[in-house]
Scaffold this motif. Sequence first.
Motif, PDB file in Angstrom:
ATOM      1  N   ILE A  20     -12.596  -8.175  -4.286  1.00 26.39           N
ATOM      2  CA  ILE A  20     -11.342  -8.053  -5.019  1.00 26.39           C
ATOM      3  C   ILE A  20     -11.653  -7.369  -6.334  1.00 26.39           C
ATOM      4  O   ILE A  20     -12.490  -7.841  -7.106  1.00 26.39           O
ATOM      5  CB  ILE A  20     -10.700  -9.427  -5.263  1.00 26.39           C
ATOM      6  N   THR A  21     -11.008  -6.233  -6.583  1.00 28.71           N
ATOM      7  CA  THR A  21     -11.265  -5.422  -7.774  1.00 28.71           C
ATOM      8  C   THR A  21     -10.002  -5.350  -8.628  1.00 28.71           C
ATOM      9  O   THR A  21      -8.907  -5.162  -8.100  1.00 28.71           O
ATOM     10  CB  THR A  21     -11.691  -3.993  -7.364  1.00 28.71           C
ATOM     11  N   ILE A  22     -10.168  -5.498  -9.938  1.00 24.10           N
ATOM     12  CA  ILE A  22      -9.057  -5.312 -10.863  1.00 24.10           C
ATOM     13  C   ILE A  22      -8.852  -3.806 -10.995  1.00 24.10           C
ATOM     14  O   ILE A  22      -9.710  -3.098 -11.506  1.00 24.10           O
ATOM     15  CB  ILE A  22      -9.354  -5.932 -12.253  1.00 24.10           C
ATOM     16  N   VAL A  23      -7.715  -3.317 -10.515  1.00 19.23           N
ATOM     17  CA  VAL A  23      -7.432  -1.885 -10.510  1.00 19.23           C
ATOM     18  C   VAL A  23      -6.741  -1.458 -11.795  1.00 19.23           C
ATOM     19  O   VAL A  23      -7.054  -0.417 -12.374  1.00 19.23           O
ATOM     20  CB  VAL A  23      -6.573  -1.513  -9.279  1.00 19.23           C
ATOM     21  N   ASP A  24      -5.781  -2.281 -12.258  1.00 20.38           N
ATOM     22  CA  ASP A  24      -5.010  -1.911 -13.435  1.00 20.38           C
ATOM     23  C   ASP A  24      -4.424  -3.158 -14.071  1.00 20.38           C
ATOM     24  O   ASP A  24      -4.161  -4.152 -13.377  1.00 20.38           O
ATOM     25  CB  ASP A  24      -3.883  -0.949 -13.040  1.00 20.38           C
ATOM     26  N   ILE A  25      -4.215  -3.110 -15.364  1.00 19.55           N
ATOM     27  CA  ILE A  25      -3.564  -4.199 -16.099  1.00 19.55           C
ATOM     28  C   ILE A  25      -2.505  -3.555 -16.978  1.00 19.55           C
ATOM     29  O   ILE A  25      -2.814  -2.699 -17.802  1.00 19.55           O
ATOM     30  CB  ILE A  25      -4.568  -4.974 -16.975  1.00 19.55           C
ATOM     31  N   LEU A  32      -4.423  -5.536  -8.091  1.00 16.00           N
ATOM     32  CA  LEU A  32      -5.672  -5.867  -7.438  1.00 16.00           C
ATOM     33  C   LEU A  32      -5.903  -4.959  -6.244  1.00 16.00           C
ATOM     34  O   LEU A  32      -4.968  -4.642  -5.511  1.00 16.00           O
ATOM     35  CB  LEU A  32      -5.644  -7.318  -6.932  1.00 16.00           C
ATOM     36  N   GLY A  33      -7.137  -4.583  -6.046  1.00  8.98           N
ATOM     37  CA  GLY A  33      -7.541  -3.897  -4.826  1.00  8.98           C
ATOM     38  C   GLY A  33      -8.346  -4.883  -4.000  1.00  8.98           C
ATOM     39  O   GLY A  33      -9.224  -5.563  -4.540  1.00  8.98           O
TER      40      GLY A  33
END
Length: 76
Positions: A20-25, A32-33
């Motif tokens: 699980i990757t933080i893509v944008d905030i 999440l990706g």
Amino acid sequence: MLVLSRQRDESIIIGDNIVITIVDIRGDKVRLGIQAPTEIPVHRQEVYDAIQRENAMKESEAHRPSAKSPSKNASE
């Protein structure tokens, strides 16, 4: 519940095969990706809940006794 802090482009690994990757905030939203094997379903909570309700309805219908068809009159 495990609570972790992550920044953009940082990841969390679950087991050996889920990333699980933080893509944008943006403001109060986090994108999440999720990389997971195709045999592992990934759903938003509201979609999962709807699927569970639908499955429960199907299950209860399957166990409901069916209405007997009207029998023909013996004199006919």
